[in-house]
Design a protein around this motif. Structure first.
Motif, PDB file in Angstrom:
ATOM      1  N   ILE A 184      -4.184   2.575  -6.074  1.00 46.92           N
ATOM      2  CA  ILE A 184      -3.784   3.539  -5.143  1.00 46.92           C
ATOM      3  C   ILE A 184      -2.937   4.948  -5.735  1.00 46.92           C
ATOM      4  CG2 ILE A 184      -2.754   4.285  -2.682  1.00 46.92           C
ATOM      5  CD1 ILE A 184      -3.290   1.700  -1.584  1.00 46.92           C
ATOM      6  N   LEU A 235      -9.709   6.363  -0.977  1.00 49.44           N
ATOM      7  CA  LEU A 235     -10.643   5.480   0.206  1.00 49.44           C
ATOM      8  C   LEU A 235     -11.364   4.289  -0.304  1.00 49.44           C
ATOM      9  CD1 LEU A 235     -13.837   8.072   1.423  1.00 49.44           C
ATOM     10  CD2 LEU A 235     -11.694   7.284   2.663  1.00 49.44           C
ATOM     11  N   ALA A 287      -7.517  -2.725   1.312  1.00 46.13           N
ATOM     12  CA  ALA A 287      -5.804  -2.886   2.188  1.00 46.13           C
ATOM     13  C   ALA A 287      -6.495  -3.453   3.680  1.00 46.13           C
ATOM     14  CB  ALA A 287      -4.810  -1.612   3.134  1.00 46.13           C
ATOM     15  N   GLY A 288      -7.874  -2.635   4.097  1.00 43.64           N
ATOM     16  CA  GLY A 288      -8.307  -3.202   5.345  1.00 43.64           C
ATOM     17  C   GLY A 288      -9.304  -4.643   4.259  1.00 43.64           C
ATOM     18  N   LEU A 298      -7.933   2.093   0.522  1.00 41.85           N
ATOM     19  CA  LEU A 298      -7.754   2.299   1.937  1.00 41.85           C
ATOM     20  C   LEU A 298      -8.460   1.070   2.224  1.00 41.85           C
ATOM     21  CD1 LEU A 298      -7.863   5.590   3.570  1.00 41.85           C
ATOM     22  CD2 LEU A 298      -5.700   3.895   2.911  1.00 41.85           C
ATOM     23  N   ALA A 355       0.632  -1.267  -0.371  1.00 42.19           N
ATOM     24  CA  ALA A 355       0.309   0.026  -0.290  1.00 42.19           C
ATOM     25  C   ALA A 355       0.962   1.351  -0.026  1.00 42.19           C
ATOM     26  CB  ALA A 355      -1.200   0.218   1.398  1.00 42.19           C
TER      27      ALA A 355
END
Length: 434
Positions: free
Chosen positions: A155, A181, A187-188, A184, A107
Motif C-alpha cells: 500500500i 487496488l 485486505a478484503g 485493498l 492497512a
C-alpha cells in the motif's frame, strides 16, 4: 572464465559473505568485485565509482528519506491508540469482531509508514494486548498481525516500490497508484478469511461485547480523520498531478509534523529520534542500492543475465509458467534475504526476460512486491516473524505456523493478479488518460 564455472563462484561468494554477517550492501559489492576481477577487462575501481554515483544520484530517490521520516514521526505519535479506539466500534459487529482491527489498522498504518516491519511492530504493540485481554484466540490474533503487517510493502507510499522504481527506471507515481487496488483486494481477502474462520470456530471466539453508544463510536472514529486526510492528501496529490512523489513526500512529512504537534504527541527528543531513525534506515537502503548498482554492471560483463534469459527463452515458457517459476524462486530467496535486498539483487537479471515475455514492468513491480511480502512471513529470515517474536516471545516457527493461512492467501492474491492484471494497471491508466 566460463559462465558455468563463474556462476557457482559468485553464488558462493554471496552466501559466504552473508553467512559471515557482512552487511547486504557490502556483500553485493564483494560479489561485484569478484565478478569484475574474474571476467571484466575494465578497472573495477573506475566502474565502481561511476556506477555507485549514477545509481544513487537519481531524483526519484529523494522521496525515500521523506516517506521514511513521515512514518517515523507517526510511529511516535498517538496514531496506534487512535486506530484501535476508532476502528473497534465498527468491527465489533462483524464476524471475527476485533480481529479485523489488525487487518484494517495495518492497512491504514501502511498508508503512512511505507514499512512492513514498522507497521507490524506498531499495530502489534497496540492490538495484541487488547485482543488477549478480551479473550481472543492468540494464534489467530498473531496470524492476522503477521499477514496484515505485510501491507507496508504494497500500500503506497511503499518504500520498496520506490526502490523498485529507481532500480528499473519506472514511474514511482504509477507504481504507487498500481498498488492501491491490489492492497485493498488483499485486505478484503484477509478480512474474508477472518470472517470464515470465526464462523467455523465460533467456540473459540469470546462473547460479544455490549453495544457501544453511537455518539461515542463516532467521537472515537473522528480521531482517525486527520490520518485519513493525510493519506488522501499524499496519494491524491500524486493522482491529480498536483505533486510528484517527492513533493507528495514533503506534504506527508509536513502533515505528520502538524498532526503530531497539534496533539502534543511528539517531543523535541522524539523529533530528533525520528530524524535519526529515518537517516539510519535511508543509509541502510542506500548501501544496498549502491551495491546492487555495481553488481548490475559487473553481472553485465560476465554475461550471466543474457545467458539466463536465453536459457529461459529456449524453454518456451508461457507468461503464466514463467510467473509460476519466478514465484517459487522468490519464495526460496525470501527464506534467506530481506525484501529490499531481493528486489535490488534480482530485477536487473529478471526484468529483461519478463519484458521479453510481454509482461508490463509496472504490473511486474506489484507482482514482485506481493511475492516479496510472502518472504516477510517465511522462516528462517522473515522480518515480520522476528518482529512478532520480539513482541510476543513466541518461537519464530510457531509464529510462522500461525501466519501460514495468510501466506496461502498471498499466493491466491498473486494468482488473481496474474489472471486479472487490470487490478494493478487500471488506476495508473486513468491517471495517464487525463
Amino acid at each position: 572464465m566460463e559462465i558455468a564455472t563463474l556462476a557457482p563462484i559468485l553464488v558462493g561468494v554471496l552466501f559466504g559473505a552473508l553467512a559471515l554477517g557482512l552487511w547486504v550492501g557490502f556483500a553485493l559489492i564483494a560479489v561485484g568485485l569478484v565478478a569484475m576481477v574474474l571476467a571484466a577487462p575494465a578497472p573495477p575501481e573506475l566502474v565502481f565509482g561511476t556506477r555507485v554515483w549514477g545509481g544513487l544520484s537519481v531524483w526519484d530517490l529523494t522521496a525515500l528519506p521523506m516517506f521514511i521520516w513521515m512514518g517515523e514521526i507517526l510511529v511516535r505519535s498517538r496514531l496506534s491508540s487512535d486506530m484501535f479506539a476508532g476502528l473497534a466500534p465498527f468491527t465489533a459487529r462483524l464476524p471475527g469482531r476485533l480481529l479485523h482491527v489488525n487487518v484494517l489498522g495495518c492497512a491504514l498504518f501502511a498508508a503512512v509508514s511505507g514499512s512492513s516491519a514498522a507497521t507490524t511492530a506498531t499495530i502489534g504493540r497496540m492490538s495484541l494486548p487488547e485482543l488477549r485481554a478480551r479473550g481472543y484466540d492468540d494464534r489467530m490474533a498473531i496470524g492476522t498481525l503477521a499477514g496484515a503487517g505485510t501491507f507496508g510493502f504494497l500500500i503506497p507510499p511503499s518504500i520498496i516500490l520506490i526502490v523498485y522504481g529507481a532500480a528499473t527506471e519506472q514511474s514511482i507515481a504509477r507504481l504507487f497508484l498500481a498498488g492501491v487496488l491490489p492492497g485493498l483486494m488483499l485486505a478484503g481477502l484477509f478480512g474474508g478469511y477472518v470472517m470464515l474462520w470465526s464462523w467455523l470456530n465460533s467456540a473459540r471466539m469470546p462473547a460479544a461485547e455490549p453495544p457501544i453508544d453511537r455518539r461515542a463510536a463516532l467521537a472515537a472514529a473522528s480521531r482517525l480523520l486527520p490520518v485519513v486526510g493525510l493519506i488522501v492528501a499524499v496519494i491524491g496529490s500524486i493522482y491529480l498531478g498536483i505533486a510528484s512523489p517527492t513533493e507528495a513526500a514533503v506534504i506527508g512529512v509536513t502533515g505528520a509534523l502538524i498532526l503530531a504537534g497539534a496533539t502534543g504527541a511528539l517531543s523535541v527528543a522524539g523529533f530528533f529520534d525520528a530524524l535519526r531513525a529515518a537517516t539510519v534506515t535511508t543509509c541502510m537502503i542506500a548501501f544496498i542500492l549502491a551495491g546492487a548498482a555495481f553488481l548490475t554492471v559487473a553481472m553485465g560483463y560476465t554475461g550471466i543475465p543474457r545467458e539466463l534469459a536465453r536459457l529461459i527463452g529456449d524453454m518456451g515458457l508461457s507468461p503464466y509458467a514463467l510467473l509460476a517459476m519466478l514465484t517459487l524462486f522468490f519464495i526460496v530467496m525470501g527464506m534467506f534475504l530481506d525484501g529490499i535486498s531481493i528486489v535490488v539483487l534480482t530485477v536487473s537479471i529478471i526484468l529483461p526476460m519478463v519484458t521479453a515475455a510481454g509482461i508490463d514492468p509496472i504490473w511486474f513491480g506489484i507482482y514482485l512486491v506481493l511475492v516479496v511480502e510472502m518472504s516477510q512471513i517465511t522462516p528462517p529470515v522473515g522480518f515480520n516473524l522476528f518482529v512478532i517474536q520480539t513482541i510476543t516471545g513466541r518461537d519464530i516457527f510457531a509464529v510462522a505456523r500461525y501466519a501460514l493461512p495468510f501466506f496461502l492467501i498471498l499466493v491466491l492474491a498473486t494468482a488473481i493478479l496474474a489472471l486479472f492484471p487490470q487490478i494493478a494497471l487500471w488506476l495508473p491508466g486513468t491517471m495517464l488518460s487525463r
